[in-house]
Each structure stands twice: as C-alpha cells, then as structure tokens.
Enzyme design. Structure first.
Site, short mmCIF file in Angstrom:
data_model
loop_
_atom_site.label_atom_id
_atom_site.label_comp_id
_atom_site.label_asym_id
_atom_site.label_seq_id
_atom_site.Cartn_x
_atom_site.Cartn_y
_atom_site.Cartn_z
N TYR A 1 21.08 44.73 34.37
CA TYR A 1 21.29 43.28 34.53
C TYR A 1 19.98 42.49 34.39
O TYR A 1 20.00 41.32 34.08
CB TYR A 1 21.98 42.98 35.87
CG TYR A 1 21.14 43.18 37.10
CD1 TYR A 1 20.38 42.14 37.62
CD2 TYR A 1 21.10 44.41 37.76
CE1 TYR A 1 19.60 42.30 38.76
CE2 TYR A 1 20.32 44.60 38.89
CZ TYR A 1 19.57 43.54 39.39
OH TYR A 1 18.80 43.71 40.50
N TRP B 1 37.49 35.74 25.10
CA TRP B 1 38.12 34.88 26.11
C TRP B 1 37.25 33.69 26.49
O TRP B 1 37.11 33.36 27.67
CB TRP B 1 38.47 35.68 27.38
CG TRP B 1 39.29 36.89 27.12
CD1 TRP B 1 40.52 36.96 26.57
CD2 TRP B 1 38.91 38.25 27.41
NE1 TRP B 1 40.94 38.26 26.49
CE2 TRP B 1 39.98 39.08 26.99
CE3 TRP B 1 37.78 38.84 27.97
CZ2 TRP B 1 39.94 40.46 27.12
CZ3 TRP B 1 37.75 40.21 28.09
CH2 TRP B 1 38.82 41.01 27.67
N TYR C 1 21.17 36.77 34.55
CA TYR C 1 22.15 37.16 35.57
C TYR C 1 22.17 36.16 36.72
O TYR C 1 23.21 35.88 37.31
CB TYR C 1 21.88 38.59 36.08
CG TYR C 1 20.65 38.73 36.93
CD1 TYR C 1 20.73 38.69 38.33
CD2 TYR C 1 19.39 38.89 36.36
CE1 TYR C 1 19.60 38.81 39.12
CE2 TYR C 1 18.25 39.01 37.14
CZ TYR C 1 18.36 38.97 38.52
OH TYR C 1 17.25 39.08 39.30
N ASN D 1 40.74 40.60 42.83
CA ASN D 1 40.07 41.78 43.40
C ASN D 1 38.57 41.56 43.55
O ASN D 1 37.96 41.96 44.54
CB ASN D 1 40.32 43.02 42.53
CG ASN D 1 41.67 43.64 42.82
OD1 ASN D 1 42.23 43.42 43.90
ND2 ASN D 1 42.20 44.40 41.89
N GLU E 1 32.98 39.81 27.65
CA GLU E 1 33.09 40.64 26.44
C GLU E 1 34.23 41.62 26.65
O GLU E 1 34.76 41.75 27.76
CB GLU E 1 31.79 41.42 26.19
CG GLU E 1 30.61 40.53 25.91
CD GLU E 1 29.31 41.30 25.65
OE1 GLU E 1 28.29 40.64 25.50
OE2 GLU E 1 29.35 42.55 25.60
N GLY F 1 31.65 27.45 39.93
CA GLY F 1 32.85 27.40 39.08
C GLY F 1 34.11 27.80 39.82
O GLY F 1 35.19 27.28 39.56
N THR G 1 38.43 37.96 38.95
CA THR G 1 39.81 38.28 39.37
C THR G 1 39.92 38.23 40.89
O THR G 1 38.91 38.23 41.60
CB THR G 1 40.20 39.69 38.91
OG1 THR G 1 39.31 40.63 39.55
CG2 THR G 1 40.09 39.85 37.40
N GLU H 1 37.19 33.61 35.75
CA GLU H 1 36.05 33.37 36.65
C GLU H 1 36.10 34.29 37.87
O GLU H 1 35.84 33.87 38.99
CB GLU H 1 35.97 31.89 37.04
CG GLU H 1 35.59 31.05 35.84
CD GLU H 1 35.13 29.65 36.21
OE1 GLU H 1 34.53 29.47 37.27
OE2 GLU H 1 35.39 28.74 35.40
N ASN I 1 29.58 30.90 41.01
CA ASN I 1 29.93 30.60 42.40
C ASN I 1 30.46 29.17 42.52
O ASN I 1 31.44 28.91 43.22
CB ASN I 1 28.72 30.79 43.31
CG ASN I 1 28.42 32.25 43.57
OD1 ASN I 1 29.32 33.09 43.51
ND2 ASN I 1 27.17 32.57 43.84
#
Length: 383
Positions: free
Chosen positions: A187, A165, A241, A368, A136, A251, A366, A364, A249
């Site tokens: 979550y 996206w 979640y 970081n 989102e 993906g 970044t 999926e 994971n």
C-alpha cells in the site's frame, strides 16, 4: 456563586434557517427539474440533456469550495443535505453530486497544492464533473491490491492498467486515479494522480448495464501508456492510500445521505399511495418505515456534524453507511409491498427505489467491510 447556564442543546436533526432554506431549494429543484425525467433517464441509462449544467448553476457542484475559487463556501453538512434532497427524487443524480463533492472536491481541498487548487477547483465548481478511480477487477473490498502501474518517466509518470466500476465516468472531465509506483511496497507504493479526460492513452472502456442507479454511468477506464505530468500527482508519491482512506471515510457519510433520501422518497410514495387506496386498517404512520428512516436521519446528520466539528467520525461514518443502506433496502421493499401488484411494474415509482437501494450495501465499502471497520474501532476504544 453564580452558575452560567449552558446554551440549550439543539437536536441533531433540527436544521438552522440557512440549512432549511438550502434543503428546500434543492428539494424543489429536484421535484421540478429531475422528477419529470427520472423514468426516461432510467430507461435510457443517461442523464437528461441540460441537467448537469443546471446542477452547476445551482451551486451544487462546489458546495465546500471557497468563494474565491468559485464555490459556495458551504459545510460538509450542506453537501449531505443536497445529496439527501436529490436522492428523495432520484438517487442516480445524487450519486454524481455525491462522488463529485465528498470524494473528488474534498480530496483536492485536503491534498492538492495551492497551484492544483487554483487550476482545478474553479472548474469543478463551474463545469467539470469529477470521478474517483480506485476499484479494479481484483481489488474491490481489498482496495489496495492495485494492478494499475505508474512508471516514473521524464517529467512525470506513465500509467498502465484498468479501473472498473467508476461512477460518473462518462460525464467526468477530471479523474482521481490511484496507481502503484512500486508493487513491492504494497500500500505504500500507491499514488493518486489527477488525470484529465482526453489525456493521450486514457480511454473509457465498457459501460456497465446496472440493476439500479442506471442514469449514472459506471464504466471501465483503460490506461495504455498514459503520460501524466509530475504536477498532477495529488499528495505525495506513495501516500495515495492516505488520500483514499480519508476521502472514503467522508464518502461513506454521503452514501448514508443518499440511502436516507432514497428511503424518504420511497416512504413518501408509499404513504401517498396507501392514503389513496385506504385499504389498511391502521394509519400509515405506524409502519416501521417511519421509525427506521428517522433513526437513519439521526445517524447521517450526527456523522456529518461530527466531521464539520473536526471531531473523530470514522466509526460513525461506517455505522451510518451500514445502517442507512439497510434502512433504504427495507423501506424500499416495504414500499413495493404497499403498492401491491403495482409495486412490481415499471409504471409506478416503487420498483426503481427498490433497484436503486441495493447498491448502498456494495459501493464505497461493502456492508462486511463496514462491520470490520466498526469492530476494529470499537475494540480499539475498549468500549
């Protein structure tokens, strides 16, 4: 005392006869069917008509689905090989195959009820593209800060909110949508829903005009009092979640395969071009790109084989995505340079690989986020 000899260890990157045949079949399909339309699809920002049915016909959309439900009963590693083989030719087509197999099909195989599996997996294997709606505007890397609400109503839930996206949104017939049934629970309020295209109150919003992987649609999803029946909850309410984390994971290994194939494709074009031009004093094999690509292949294949073996692979998946996306960007950049001035113009393939590579560090999770995951897992292991 006799010693039993251990069976010889097979190198990670060595494919079995079946795997090799499968890879070559997909690669040949990509060269013959996808390659001639890559440029047009990128320009027009859509898949060539008739291409998606061919992906289904070849069995590429039901790789891990059981045979009784219309799939190929293959392994996760097979899915990774298909993504790699297609990405060599066009990463934009590969992302559709990737999201469909590694995120949507695997979420259903893992979390769906028997009834849901019977209802959806044959369609996903035969003619229905799957999409995965988590992101989102306010929750990219912080995936669980969801604003999309699911309010309990008689017989099901009512969804309101927007997703951004979402890959393959225009092509998809089934969406796994994450919404929160209780914002106060954080979550633990997140729930996954199966939402069919055409459901009242569910529409596609604007399509993004992207830098790369342009043939693949990336759209906003709008939910305006969209009513979803109780039997379309995937997993348990409040356990969304877990569906998201476990699926992503897997993906990440798929994205690693996409970036590996991209690097191999860019590298192949650069090698052919350099041989034609013969302007370099040293053989093309000395370019760092080869070593990087081989290292990426080792990581992707290792993570995929660990998953198939039922072993822990979360750290390896994060490392794979991080490294393979770096390799893809670096190799695609080198490819542009090998082509020289021609690498900067759209008449040659180099610039498209360069544009397509960038997203590998973004979607999926970044780079970081991958670093944070790796650091956390390494510290937990005390290694």
């Amino acid at each position: 005392m006799t010693h039993s000899h251990p069976s010889p260890l097979i190198p990670l990157t060595q494919l079995s006869e079946e795997e090799s045949l499968f890879f070559e079949t997909v690669r040949q399909f990509a060269e013959e069917t996808i390659a001639p339309v890559v440029r047009t699809m990128d320009d027009e920002q859509k898949f060539a008509s008739g291409l998606l049915p061919k992906l289904f016909e070849l069995g590429l959309m039901g790789i891990e689905i059981s045979e009784e439900l219309g799939g190929a009963a293959g392994s996760f590693f097979d899915a990774v090989l298909a993504i790699e083989a297609i990405s060599i030719v066009d990463p934009a087509v590969a992302v559709l195959v990737d999201v469909h197999n590694t995120l949507v099909v695997n979420a259903l195989r893992r979390w769906a009820t028997e009834q849901q599996k019977k209802a959806w997996l044959p369609r996903l294997a035969m003619d229905t593209v799957g999409a995965y709606a988590l992101s989102e505007s306010g929750s990219g890397s912080d995936a669980f800060a969801l604003q999309t609400r699911a309010e309990e109503v008689s017989g099901g839930y009512r969804l309101n909110g927007r997703k951004l996206w979402i890959s393959s949104a225009r092509e998809a017939g089934l969406f796994i949508v994450f919404a929160t049934i209780d914002p106060a629970a954080g979550y633990r309020g997140i729930t996954a829903f199966l939402v069919e295209k055409g459901t009242t109150g569910f529409t596609l919003g604007r399509k993004e005009d992207k830098l790369g992987i342009r043939a693949s649609s990336t759209c906003e999803l709008v939910f305006d009092n969209c009513e979803v029946p109780l039997e379309n909850v995937l997993g348990e309410p409040g356990k969304g979640y877990k569906v998201a984390i476990e699926t992503l994971n897997e993906g990440r290994i798929g994205i690693g395969a996409q970036m590996l194939g991209l690097a191999e494709g860019a590298w192949g074009h650069a090698a052919r071009y350099a041989k034609e031009r013969k302007q370099f004093g040293k053989p093309i094999a000395e370019f760092q790109a080869v070593q990087f690509t081989l290292a990426a292949k080792l990581m992707v294949y290792n993570a995929a084989r660990l998953k198939d073996a039922g072993q822990s692979y979360v750290r390896e998946a994060a490392m794979t995505k991080l490294f393979a996306s770096q390799v893809a960007e670096r190799v695609a950049s080198q490819c542009v340079e090998v082509f020289g001035g021609n690498g900067f113009v759209r008449d040659y393939p180099a610039e498209k690989y360069f544009r397509d590579a960038k997203v590998g560090k973004i979607y999926e999770g970044t780079s970081n986020m991958q670093l944070m995951t790796i650091a956390k897992l390494v510290l937990m292991d005390g290694k």
